[in-house]
Motif scaffolding. Structure first.
Motif, PDB file in Angstrom:
ATOM      1  N   GLU A  75     -21.649 -12.515   0.589  1.00 30.51           N
ATOM      2  CA  GLU A  75     -20.948 -12.248   1.836  1.00 30.51           C
ATOM      3  C   GLU A  75     -20.336 -10.844   1.771  1.00 30.51           C
ATOM      4  OE1 GLU A  75     -17.603 -14.906   2.185  1.00 30.51           O
ATOM      5  OE2 GLU A  75     -17.340 -14.964   0.017  1.00 30.51           O
ATOM      6  N   PRO A  76     -20.005 -10.261   2.925  1.00 30.06           N
ATOM      7  CA  PRO A  76     -19.400  -8.927   2.934  1.00 30.06           C
ATOM      8  C   PRO A  76     -18.060  -8.917   2.206  1.00 30.06           C
ATOM      9  CG  PRO A  76     -20.239  -9.506   5.107  1.00 30.06           C
ATOM     10  CD  PRO A  76     -20.298 -10.759   4.284  1.00 30.06           C
ATOM     11  N   LEU A  77     -17.627  -7.702   1.809  1.00 26.16           N
ATOM     12  CA  LEU A  77     -16.447  -7.551   0.955  1.00 26.16           C
ATOM     13  C   LEU A  77     -15.742  -6.244   1.272  1.00 26.16           C
ATOM     14  CD1 LEU A  77     -14.886  -8.451  -1.722  1.00 26.16           C
ATOM     15  CD2 LEU A  77     -16.538  -7.035  -2.947  1.00 26.16           C
ATOM     16  N   LEU A  78     -14.425  -6.270   1.240  1.00 23.64           N
ATOM     17  CA  LEU A  78     -13.595  -5.060   1.293  1.00 23.64           C
ATOM     18  C   LEU A  78     -12.403  -5.265   0.381  1.00 23.64           C
ATOM     19  CD1 LEU A  78     -13.390  -4.041   5.097  1.00 23.64           C
ATOM     20  CD2 LEU A  78     -14.455  -2.720   3.255  1.00 23.64           C
ATOM     21  N   PHE A  79     -11.932  -4.182  -0.238  1.00 26.67           N
ATOM     22  CA  PHE A  79     -10.688  -4.219  -1.002  1.00 26.67           C
ATOM     23  C   PHE A  79      -9.642  -3.374  -0.289  1.00 26.67           C
ATOM     24  CE2 PHE A  79     -13.379  -5.517  -4.587  1.00 26.67           C
ATOM     25  CZ  PHE A  79     -12.582  -6.503  -5.157  1.00 26.67           C
ATOM     26  N   THR A  80      -8.427  -3.881  -0.246  1.00 28.27           N
ATOM     27  CA  THR A  80      -7.309  -3.094   0.243  1.00 28.27           C
ATOM     28  C   THR A  80      -6.302  -2.900  -0.881  1.00 28.27           C
ATOM     29  OG1 THR A  80      -5.763  -2.821   2.092  1.00 28.27           O
ATOM     30  CG2 THR A  80      -5.871  -5.008   1.095  1.00 28.27           C
ATOM     31  N   TRP A  81      -5.540  -1.820  -0.790  1.00 30.77           N
ATOM     32  CA  TRP A  81      -4.670  -1.369  -1.880  1.00 30.77           C
ATOM     33  C   TRP A  81      -3.235  -1.444  -1.383  1.00 30.77           C
ATOM     34  CZ3 TRP A  81      -8.541  -0.974  -5.295  1.00 30.77           C
ATOM     35  CH2 TRP A  81      -9.803  -0.677  -4.793  1.00 30.77           C
ATOM     36  N   ASN A  82      -2.654  -2.611  -1.510  1.00 32.41           N
ATOM     37  CA  ASN A  82      -1.391  -2.959  -0.865  1.00 32.41           C
ATOM     38  C   ASN A  82      -0.252  -2.042  -1.317  1.00 32.41           C
ATOM     39  OD1 ASN A  82      -0.693  -5.232   0.978  1.00 32.41           O
ATOM     40  ND2 ASN A  82       0.953  -5.555  -0.483  1.00 32.41           N
ATOM     41  N   GLY A  83       0.261  -1.239  -0.404  1.00 31.56           N
ATOM     42  CA  GLY A  83       1.375  -0.342  -0.704  1.00 31.56           C
ATOM     43  C   GLY A  83       0.974   1.090  -0.951  1.00 31.56           C
ATOM     44  N   ILE A  84      -0.308   1.360  -1.210  1.00 35.25           N
ATOM     45  CA  ILE A  84      -0.765   2.739  -1.383  1.00 35.25           C
ATOM     46  C   ILE A  84      -0.871   3.374  -0.001  1.00 35.25           C
ATOM     47  CG2 ILE A  84      -2.591   4.225  -2.261  1.00 35.25           C
ATOM     48  CD1 ILE A  84      -0.924   2.728  -4.400  1.00 35.25           C
ATOM     49  N   GLN A  85      -0.257   4.537   0.178  1.00 31.53           N
ATOM     50  CA  GLN A  85      -0.075   5.072   1.521  1.00 31.53           C
ATOM     51  C   GLN A  85      -1.280   5.837   2.064  1.00 31.53           C
ATOM     52  OE1 GLN A  85       3.677   7.186   1.905  1.00 31.53           O
ATOM     53  NE2 GLN A  85       4.770   5.592   0.782  1.00 31.53           N
ATOM     54  N   HIS A  86      -2.191   6.281   1.201  1.00 32.56           N
ATOM     55  CA  HIS A  86      -3.394   6.969   1.678  1.00 32.56           C
ATOM     56  C   HIS A  86      -3.034   8.063   2.696  1.00 32.56           C
ATOM     57  CE1 HIS A  86      -5.840   3.901  -0.245  1.00 32.56           C
ATOM     58  NE2 HIS A  86      -5.242   2.950   0.444  1.00 32.56           N
ATOM     59  N   ARG A  87      -2.235   8.982   2.287  1.00 36.95           N
ATOM     60  CA  ARG A  87      -1.778  10.012   3.217  1.00 36.95           C
ATOM     61  C   ARG A  87      -2.966  10.732   3.868  1.00 36.95           C
ATOM     62  NH1 ARG A  87       3.108   9.240   4.833  1.00 36.95           N
ATOM     63  NH2 ARG A  87       3.122  11.409   5.532  1.00 36.95           N
ATOM     64  N   LYS A  88      -2.994  10.730   5.189  1.00 39.36           N
ATOM     65  CA  LYS A  88      -4.028  11.361   6.012  1.00 39.36           C
ATOM     66  C   LYS A  88      -5.418  10.773   5.752  1.00 39.36           C
ATOM     67  CE  LYS A  88      -3.454  15.623   4.580  1.00 39.36           C
ATOM     68  NZ  LYS A  88      -3.533  17.123   4.545  1.00 39.36           N
ATOM     69  N   TRP A  89      -5.520   9.563   5.237  1.00 39.96           N
ATOM     70  CA  TRP A  89      -6.771   9.097   4.653  1.00 39.96           C
ATOM     71  C   TRP A  89      -6.933   7.597   4.856  1.00 39.96           C
ATOM     72  CZ3 TRP A  89     -10.926  11.531   3.736  1.00 39.96           C
ATOM     73  CH2 TRP A  89     -11.808  11.241   2.695  1.00 39.96           C
ATOM     74  N   SER A  90      -6.770   7.123   6.111  1.00 40.32           N
ATOM     75  CA  SER A  90      -6.920   5.686   6.357  1.00 40.32           C
ATOM     76  C   SER A  90      -8.358   5.222   6.165  1.00 40.32           C
ATOM     77  CB  SER A  90      -6.434   5.320   7.770  1.00 40.32           C
ATOM     78  OG  SER A  90      -7.210   5.948   8.775  1.00 40.32           O
ATOM     79  N   TRP A  91      -9.261   6.170   5.941  1.00 42.97           N
ATOM     80  CA  TRP A  91     -10.659   5.834   5.669  1.00 42.97           C
ATOM     81  C   TRP A  91     -10.814   4.948   4.424  1.00 42.97           C
ATOM     82  CZ3 TRP A  91     -13.015   7.180   9.857  1.00 42.97           C
ATOM     83  CH2 TRP A  91     -12.673   8.345  10.536  1.00 42.97           C
ATOM     84  N   GLN A  92      -9.838   4.944   3.549  1.00 41.21           N
ATOM     85  CA  GLN A  92      -9.956   4.183   2.305  1.00 41.21           C
ATOM     86  C   GLN A  92      -9.076   2.931   2.301  1.00 41.21           C
ATOM     87  OE1 GLN A  92     -12.176   5.338  -0.124  1.00 41.21           O
ATOM     88  NE2 GLN A  92     -12.680   6.820   1.467  1.00 41.21           N
ATOM     89  N   ASP A  93      -8.521   2.576   3.445  1.00 39.62           N
ATOM     90  CA  ASP A  93      -7.539   1.497   3.475  1.00 39.62           C
ATOM     91  C   ASP A  93      -8.154   0.136   3.203  1.00 39.62           C
ATOM     92  OD1 ASP A  93      -4.866   0.716   3.693  1.00 39.62           O
ATOM     93  OD2 ASP A  93      -5.115   0.156   5.794  1.00 39.62           O
ATOM     94  N   GLY A  94      -9.426  -0.029   3.511  1.00 38.69           N
ATOM     95  CA  GLY A  94     -10.117  -1.250   3.111  1.00 38.69           C
ATOM     96  C   GLY A  94      -9.777  -2.496   3.900  1.00 38.69           C
ATOM     97  N   VAL A  95      -9.569  -2.350   5.215  1.00 41.70           N
ATOM     98  CA  VAL A  95      -9.378  -3.503   6.091  1.00 41.70           C
ATOM     99  C   VAL A  95     -10.376  -3.402   7.238  1.00 41.70           C
ATOM    100  CG1 VAL A  95      -6.961  -3.944   5.516  1.00 41.70           C
ATOM    101  CG2 VAL A  95      -7.514  -2.269   7.286  1.00 41.70           C
ATOM    102  N   ALA A  96     -10.549  -4.513   7.952  1.00 43.21           N
ATOM    103  CA  ALA A  96     -11.620  -4.583   8.947  1.00 43.21           C
ATOM    104  C   ALA A  96     -11.439  -3.599  10.093  1.00 43.21           C
ATOM    105  CB  ALA A  96     -11.720  -6.008   9.494  1.00 43.21           C
ATOM    106  N   GLY A  97     -10.203  -3.171  10.344  1.00 47.03           N
ATOM    107  CA  GLY A  97      -9.967  -2.235  11.436  1.00 47.03           C
ATOM    108  C   GLY A  97     -10.274  -0.788  11.086  1.00 47.03           C
ATOM    109  N   THR A  98     -10.502  -0.503   9.808  1.00 45.09           N
ATOM    110  CA  THR A  98     -10.762   0.879   9.400  1.00 45.09           C
ATOM    111  C   THR A  98     -12.111   1.066   8.731  1.00 45.09           C
ATOM    112  OG1 THR A  98      -9.657   0.524   7.268  1.00 45.09           O
ATOM    113  CG2 THR A  98      -8.312   1.385   9.063  1.00 45.09           C
TER     114      THR A  98
END
Length: 550
Positions: A75-98
């Motif tokens: 099945e499909p997979l994504l990882f999110t990095w809870n609390g990491i702010q990814h300044r200017k870089w929501s491309w790596q947030d790892g949720v379905a909306g990004t």
């Protein structure tokens, strides 16, 4: 060597030093299914490199973290990095909306920088209910050597992952929720994947070791699905030093409530008679009691632990009073060499107040959870991609909820829920919980100041209760039953950012939304271009790439 050649060599060295990147650390993860029995019942779990919980990410602030994920699930997979702010870089947030998901049999390489952050965080799979089957782990960001922390180096640094646990697989839990039925109470609690007892009821081997007279750091994260846990050491006090990436005033505690999605660090000194001692994690704010224990062993000892494990506290008022005791350490340095106290958030004018009220109801006979009576629905095209490629109007509508909740009897609607936030505005976000369960909310991409918590409904008069001086900067805030919580934050991180309930059943059934923060300048100063390896899906497949930011 001629004078000109020498000058060129010197110039190249100078330019090389100026352009030198921050260090890189690399990880390769193979994500697979496995069969384990954390609560004595064989079940399918999700492993990272064969491990449960997953491997720890040990980084230093400003490191570039490279994680090459091979998805060997079905099945499909994504990882999110809870609390990491990814300044200017929501491309790596790892949720379905990004992000588009990593498809089965494929791999994707995350590249994010733990920029100007320190402290204790976690990662986990963000799609569906996969988090209920594992693949979570600790993510620590250490301070650089030139930036002192407000305590001496510990003898060792331990990660403690606590959380409630179900004996049914995430796929079964998803089918249960899709049918309109609650997943009910968890089957138990785990500490680093263990209950502390084997099938015969005997203590499992020690989780951690200490040497008499030395002090140790324990990073405690609640990676569970729905239950607040109280954590405590037998016969040892805990000196609180950090929460969600912020240094705190250092106070001793005999037990600490850790809400879902939160992390904290304590220092524990091995100042008792050598022997074995229990740590314990016990459910809070529930009609039932579930618990787990683990052993701490002094080196060289063979003295068994006393069976007298201290009980967890009772009632939400105790937890509320403990929350009021947490204070930011304004004299400690942050991830950069400047005092945290140089940012006086309490003196900034609030430009907007967004009040979010949770609700539970049924749509077409099935249970849904909502914020301001909108229950979020993910889209086939990630919201961020639709916005970036200029086709947002084909995928979602902005601002379908207002800053004030509608009347309580308004029926719940299901739709993508995206709120436009003005870049760099200072905003007050109020969470109101009219229900009987304690809730917890997280905002990706940011740390905020949790300035107030109170019983009943929030009103403008509630601001008189705010801590406008030294609230601990965090990324996850609890909201007690029939109570409210208020946070202050500056929306200065351009991107698409998920606000979600950390109670995963509620998030799965819609209790989330997205803040879109767009810079009008389309400048690299404010946001980075889409990465070359970004996965594309949905409506953006085949579209020409937009002009890059400059």
């Amino acid at each position: 060597m001629t004078r000109i050649s020498l000058l060129l060599v010197i110039l190249s060295l100078v330019v090389g030093c100026v352009l030198a990147e921050d260090p890189y650390i690399y990880f390769t993860w193979k994500v697979t299914y496995g069969t384990l029995a954390p609560l004595g019942v064989p079940q399918q779990v999700i492993l990272v490199n064969g491990e449960f919980p997953g491997p720890n990410i040990n980084s230093t602030t400003n490191n570039n973290v490279i994680v090459n994920v091979f998805n060997q699930l079905d099945e499909p997979l994504l990882f999110t990095w809870n609390g990491i702010q990814h300044r200017k870089w929501s491309w790596q947030d790892g949720v379905a909306g990004t992000n588009c998901p990593i498809q089965p049999g494929q791999n994707f390489t995350y590249h994010f920088q733990v920029k100007d952050q320190i402290g204790s965080f976690m990662y986990f799979p963000s799609l569906g209910m996969q988090k209920a089957s594992g693949a979570f782990g600790g993510l620590r960001v250490n301070s650089r050597l030139l930036i002192p922390v407000p305590f001496d180096d510990p003898a060792d640094d331990y990660t403690v992952l606590i959380g409630d646990w179900y004996t049914k697989s995430h796929k079964v839990l998803e089918k249960t929720l899709d049918s309109g039925v609650s997943i009910g109470r968890p089957a138990g609690v785990l500490i680093n994947g263990h209950t502390g007892k084997d099938i015969s009821g005997n203590d499992e081997p020690p989780l951690f070791f200490m040497e008499a007279g030395k002090t140790y750091r324990y990073r405690i994260c609640n990676v569970g699905m729905k239950v607040t846990l109280n954590f405590r050491f037998q016969s040892h006090s805990m000196l609180l030093v950090e929460m969600d990436g912020s240094h705190t005033m250092q106070n001793d505690y005999h037990s600490l409530d850790v809400h879902v999605g939160q992390c904290l660090s304590v220092l524990v000194t091995a100042d008792q008679a050598p022997g074995d001692y229990y740590i314990a994690a016990t459910s809070r704010f529930t009609k039932y009691t579930i618990s787990a224990t683990g052993l701490i062993r002094y080196n060289g000892s063979n003295t068994p632990a006393s069976k007298d494990v201290p009980p967890a506290p009772i009632g939400w008022a105790w937890s509320f009073n403990q929350w009021r005791s947490f204070r930011w350490n304004l004299t400690a340095s942050a991830a950069r060499p400047n005092p945290q106290g140089s940012y006086h958030y309490g003196s900034i004018d609030i430009t907007r107040t967004v009040k979010l009220v949770s609700s539970t109801g049924k749509v077409n006979g099935k249970r849904r959870y909502a914020l301001n009576v909108v229950s979020h629905q993910d889209t086939a095209t990630p919201l961020k991609l639709a916005e970036y490629f200029g086709i947002a109007d084909k995928v979602f509508k902005y601002d379908i909820i207002s800053d004030e909740p509608p009347p309580t009897k308004t029926p719940i609607q299901i739709a993508p829920n995206v709120l436009n936030m003005t870049f760099r505005n200072f905003v007050e976000v109020v969470f109101e919980n009219p229900e009987r369960t304690t809730q917890a909310y997280h905002i990706d991409g940011y740390a905020f100041f949790p300035v107030g918590i109170g019983h009943g409904k929030w009103t403008p008069e509630s601001r008189k209760l705010y801590n406008n001086l030294d609230a601990v900067s965090r990324h996850t805030i609890q909201v007690y039953q029939r109570s409210w919580s208020a946070v202050l934050m500056t929306f200065d991180n351009a991107g698409m950012w998920n606000l979600r309930s950390e109670l995963w059943e509620r998030r799965y059934l819609g209790q989330q939304l997205y803040f879109t923060v767009q810079s009008p300048a389309r400048s690299l100063r404010d946001e980075s271009n889409i990465p070359d390896n970004a996965l594309l899906c949905g409506e953006v497949v085949g579209l020409p790439k937009p002009p890059p930011y400059v």
